[in-house]
Design a protein around this motif. Structure first.
Motif, PDB file in Angstrom:
ATOM      1  N   ASN A 110       0.860  -1.179   0.000  1.00 17.66           N
ATOM      2  CA  ASN A 110       0.000   0.000   0.000  1.00 17.66           C
ATOM      3  C   ASN A 110       0.907   1.243   0.000  1.00 17.66           C
ATOM      4  N   PRO A 111       1.370   1.683  -1.173  1.00 14.41           N
ATOM      5  CA  PRO A 111       2.309   2.807  -1.223  1.00 14.41           C
ATOM      6  C   PRO A 111       1.601   4.138  -0.987  1.00 14.41           C
ATOM      7  N   HIS A 128      -0.088   6.900  -3.388  1.00 12.41           N
ATOM      8  CA  HIS A 128       0.643   7.160  -4.631  1.00 12.41           C
ATOM      9  C   HIS A 128      -0.126   6.476  -5.761  1.00 12.41           C
ATOM     10  N   HIS A 133       5.918   7.189  -8.869  1.00 13.42           N
ATOM     11  CA  HIS A 133       5.893   7.414  -7.428  1.00 13.42           C
ATOM     12  C   HIS A 133       5.767   6.099  -6.661  1.00 13.42           C
ATOM     13  N   GLN A 134       5.033   5.156  -7.207  1.00 15.52           N
ATOM     14  CA  GLN A 134       4.929   3.850  -6.568  1.00 15.52           C
ATOM     15  C   GLN A 134       6.272   3.121  -6.586  1.00 15.52           C
ATOM     16  N   TRP A 137       8.493   4.776  -3.968  1.00 14.53           N
ATOM     17  CA  TRP A 137       8.096   4.378  -2.606  1.00 14.53           C
ATOM     18  C   TRP A 137       8.880   3.146  -2.162  1.00 14.53           C
ATOM     19  N   ILE A 169       5.622  -3.380 -11.936  1.00 16.38           N
ATOM     20  CA  ILE A 169       4.453  -3.081 -11.107  1.00 16.38           C
ATOM     21  C   ILE A 169       3.210  -3.495 -11.875  1.00 16.38           C
ATOM     22  N   ARG A 172      -2.575  -3.055 -10.106  1.00 15.36           N
ATOM     23  CA  ARG A 172      -2.856  -1.841  -9.339  1.00 15.36           C
ATOM     24  C   ARG A 172      -4.365  -1.749  -9.121  1.00 15.36           C
ATOM     25  N   VAL A 191      -0.789  -2.265  -4.856  1.00 12.58           N
ATOM     26  CA  VAL A 191      -0.054  -2.614  -6.076  1.00 12.58           C
ATOM     27  C   VAL A 191       0.813  -3.828  -5.776  1.00 12.58           C
ATOM     28  N   TYR A 193       4.418  -5.720  -6.699  1.00 13.19           N
ATOM     29  CA  TYR A 193       5.755  -5.558  -7.253  1.00 13.19           C
ATOM     30  C   TYR A 193       6.360  -6.936  -7.494  1.00 13.19           C
TER      31      TYR A 193
END
Length: 229
Positions: A110-111, A128, A133-134, A137, A169, A172, A191, A193
Motif C-alpha cells: 500500500n504505497p 501514490h 511514485h509507486q 516508494w 508493477i 494496481r 499494487v 511488485y
C-alpha cells in the motif's frame, strides 16, 4: 515461522465473498489460529496476500509464527472433499539468508505518503497513484528493509529514465470495503511488485519478511515472498 498456501475455488459463493472484502478475509485468516497471534510491534506477525494468477488460480499466502488451521476456508471456499492447504517450515530459509544472496520477489503493498494542500492544514495519508511514485516508494525503503533492487543492463532498458531497475508493477487496484462497526467505507490502493533483489542486511531482511513492509498489513499488504532467481 511458517509459510502457508491455500487455493480458492473461485466458483464457490463463499470464495467470492471472502475475496470481495479484505476485512472479511482478514477475520478468516486470524480465526485460523487457536492462540491469539501477537499484536503488531511485539514480534513477527501474521501476514497474508492474495495472488490471482487467473480465475482458476487464486491463492492465499500466509506467513505466521504458528501453524494455521484452514479447515474453515476449505469448507467455505475450497474443495471440501479433496482440497487441503500446504504449510512449510519457513525457519530454515530465513536462517540461511546471507548478504549478497539474490532472489526473485513478489510484494503486494500500500504505497502512500503524507501530504497537505496548505501550511496550516493537517497532513493526510494519501495514496501514490503514478507508477513512478509507486516505484520510488519501494526504492526509498529498500536500504532500511535490508535489500537492494537490482539494476537492469543498459541494453534492456526501454526508457531513458524510470526503467533502471529489475522491477515490474502490476495489479494496481483501488479497493473499497466496509469495516465492522463503522459506517464509513475504507478505501485502499494496492499494487504488486515483482522483481529481483540482493540482500544487503540479512537481519533487517528477515525482519521485513516476518514483520511486513509498509501499511495496511491487516488488509493483505506487506507480505514479501521469495523464489530462486
Amino acid at each position: 515461522m511458517h509459510l502457508t498456501r491455500f487455493r480458492f475455488n473461485a466458483a464457490r459463493v463463499g470464495a467470492r465473498r471472502l475475496l470481495s472484502s479484505p476485512q472479511i478475509l482478514h477475520a478468516a485468516v486470524m480465526s485460523s489460529f487457536a492462540e491469539i497471534p501477537p499484536a503488531a510491534g511485539e514480534g513477527p506477525r501474521v501476514l497474508w496476500r492474495i495472488d490471482a494468477n487467473s480465475r482458476a488460480e487464486t491463492y492465499l499466502y500466509i506467513v505466521s509464527p504458528d501453524k494455521p488451521d484452514l479447515t474453515h476456508l476449505v469448507e467455505q471456499a475450497g474443495w471440501p472433499q479433496t482440497g487441503r492447504w500446504d504449510t512449510y517450515d519457513y525457519t530454515p530459509l530465513l536462517a540461511r539468508l546471507a548478504e549478497g544472496d539474490r532472489w526473485s520477489f513478489r510484494l503486494t503493498a500500500n504505497p502512500v505518503h503524507t501530504a497537505r494542500r496548505t501550511d496550516d492544514e493537517p497532513t493526510k495519508i494519501t495514496a501514490h497513484v503514478g507508477v513512478r511514485h509507486q516505484t520510488d516508494w519501494l526504492l526509498q525503503r529498500q536500504q532500511r528493509a535490508g535489500f537492494t533492487i537490482l539494476h537492469k543492463p543498459p541494453d534492456r532498458r526501454h526508457l531513458p529514465e524510470g526503467d533502471e531497475h529489475e522491477l515490474v508493477i502490476h495489479n494496481r487496484r483501488q479497493l473499497a470495503f466496509g469495516k465492522t462497526g463503522q459506517r464509513q467505507r475504507v478505501t485502499l490502493m494496492t499494487v504488486t511488485y515483482d522483481g529481483l533483489l540482493e540482500i544487503t542486511d540479512p537481519d533487517a531482511f528477515r525482519r521485513t519478511l516476518t514483520h511486513g513492509l509498509g501499511r495496511a498489513k491487516a488488509y493483505g499488504c506487506g507480505l514479501m515472498t521469495l523464489a530462486a532467481v
